[in-house]
Design an enzyme around this catalytic site. Structure first.
Site, short mmCIF file in Angstrom:
data_model
loop_
_atom_site.label_atom_id
_atom_site.label_comp_id
_atom_site.label_asym_id
_atom_site.label_seq_id
_atom_site.Cartn_x
_atom_site.Cartn_y
_atom_site.Cartn_z
N GLU A 66 -6.24 -10.62 -1.24
CA GLU A 66 -7.00 -10.70 -0.07
C GLU A 66 -8.40 -10.45 -0.31
O GLU A 66 -9.05 -9.63 -0.05
CB GLU A 66 -6.35 -9.43 0.37
CG GLU A 66 -4.95 -9.33 0.88
CD GLU A 66 -4.50 -8.10 1.83
OE1 GLU A 66 -5.29 -7.48 2.31
OE2 GLU A 66 -3.35 -7.65 1.75
N GLU B 60 0.59 -1.27 0.10
CA GLU B 60 -0.22 -0.07 0.00
C GLU B 60 0.70 1.30 0.01
O GLU B 60 0.67 2.10 1.06
CB GLU B 60 -1.02 -0.09 1.12
CG GLU B 60 -1.86 -1.22 1.51
CD GLU B 60 -2.78 -1.34 2.55
OE1 GLU B 60 -2.62 -0.29 3.26
OE2 GLU B 60 -3.74 -2.00 2.25
C1 GLA Z 1 -4.62 -4.64 4.42
C2 GLA Z 1 -3.46 -5.55 4.82
C3 GLA Z 1 -3.86 -7.06 5.41
C4 GLA Z 1 -4.91 -6.85 6.32
C5 GLA Z 1 -6.18 -6.23 5.92
C6 GLA Z 1 -7.22 -6.25 6.81
O1 GLA Z 1 -5.06 -5.07 3.17
O2 GLA Z 1 -2.45 -5.98 3.73
O3 GLA Z 1 -2.66 -7.51 6.25
O4 GLA Z 1 -4.55 -5.87 7.65
O5 GLA Z 1 -5.55 -4.85 5.37
O6 GLA Z 1 -7.03 -7.49 7.65
#
Ligand code: GLA
Length: 369
Positions: free
Chosen positions: A255, A150
């Site tokens: 994710e 990020e």
């Molecule tokens: C972000 C992070 C993850 C996790 C999510 C929420 O996407 O990359 O590690 O913390 O937030 O679970």
């Protein structure tokens, strides 16, 4: 003994199904992964289910800097060790997540001994020690790392994080170089949310080109894919898969979860954003209505149809959690809601969306790896 027998029966109950394991169903196309928390890794019933269904696992929290090096030189290996050993026993590819991120960082790294913000040199030295110790410990066993998480905002600019502020904009390439130096065989990934956005897409493509032009290794881009029933637009999402693949890196869906709850705010996965609890944001406290479960299954299939179409470019699709009860979305961006974003319900029973995904590839031909 009684406890052992009870566990054995629960594990057998979880496995007593005629369904084909999802990891096998998707094997011709891409790896199927799951984020696991410490409790699930230690719990034989959840663990058995995870191994049956998934061929890769990402450490949900236990490898983040705040957890693994909470104080300078104090490394907390217990859970990360358990996680890696668990993956090995289950034949799952472990993903190391994540080395450089502004959330859940090892806060101490950003302050110098004089109490002032750490200098560029000090922070780089601390980061290198962190990478050398963590990546070094799992060398050979963990073959893929989310190196930077990020870094860009929605405008495609570098977010104003401590990493950027204290090291400068070259912190990304320096981090990639460090990890490569410690483990030259490891795959290195950049990971972010909101990757359907055109500006972020362009910025990430430019970053890949920049790294490659400098001879710095980058193997893959992770599209987090924290989405909901309406957002994002599938065409924009697909464009990003194509754009990243065209830069010559593997695309990973890292994710994925689909929130079914009302999003009365700007859609974001920036986890510092929070809203106050309000009943109207929590409509399915007791159960998920059938019509919404249906919608969820269709939305999962829409995304997976895109993945199947691009299977030649997609290496892995990871869902962010095993079952609804353990999902971070129950507390994000509003605390205390009841969300249903994953493939298994709170009792570890397969949901409609899971079974729909099992059937989906049958109607699909082509793009196998
Ligand atoms: C972000 C992070 C993850 C996790 C999510 C929420 O996407 O990359 O590690 O913390 O937030 O679970």
């Amino acid at each position: 003994m009684k406890i052992f027998i009870a566990i054995l029966f629960s594990a057998l109950a979880v496995l007593a199904t005629s369904a084909a394991p999802l990891r096998e169903v998707y094997k011709p196309y891409f790896k199927l992964g799951v984020a696991l928390n410490v409790r699930q890794v230690m719990d034989p019933v959840a663990g058995t289910l995870a191994v049956r269904e998934f061929s890769s696992a990402t450490a949900e929290n236990c490898m983040k800097a705040a957890e693994i090096q909470p104080k300078e030189g104090v490394f907390n290996w217990k859970y990360a060790d358990e996680f890696v050993a668990f993956c090995e026993r289950g034949g799952m590819k472990p993903i190391g997540h994540c080395l450089v991120w502004h959330s859940q960082p090892a806060e101490w790294m950003f302050t110098g001994p004089d109490g002032k913000p750490a200098s560029r040199e000090l922070l780089l030295r601390r980061l290198y020690t962190h990478v050398k110790t963590v990546v070094g410990r799992y060398k050979v066993r963990v073959k893929g790392w989310d190196v930077v998480n990020e870094a860009f905002d929605g405008k495609g600019e570098l977010s104003k994080t401590k990493w950027r502020e204290l090291i400068g904009p070259d912190y990304i390439e320096l981090a990639f170089r460090m990890v490569h130096r410690v483990d030259p065989d490891a795959e290195l990934y950049y990971n972010d949310f909101g990757m359907d956005g055109a500006k972020k897409r362009d910025a990430v493509c430019a970053m890949i080109r920049n790294l490659k032009a400098k001879g710095i290794r980058i193997d893959g881009v992770g599209m987090q894919t924290h989405v909901n029933l309406k957002h994002p637009d599938l065409k924009e999402f697909e464009k990003s898969i194509e754009a990243f693949a065209a830069e010559g890196v593997k695309v990973m869906i890292t994710e994925m979860d689909i929130s079914v709850l009302p999003a009365a705010w700007n859609v974001t996965a920036e986890i510092s954003t929070r809203y106050d609890y309000d009943e109207k944001y929590n409509p399915y406290r007791n159960a998920l209505p059938e019509a919404v479960a249906d919608q969820l299954a269709r939305r999962y299939c829409d995304f997976f149809s895109i993945y199947l179409r691009h299977a030649g470019d997609i290496d892995r699709v990871t869902v962010w959690g095993l079952e609804d009860g353990g999902s971070w979305l129950n507390d994000f961006p509003v605390n205390g809601r009841t969300d249903y974003p994953l493939l298994y319900d709170r009792a570890l029973k397969p949901k409609l969306c899971r079974d729909a995904l099992e059937r989906l590839p049958v109607s699909f031909r082509g793009n196998k790896r």
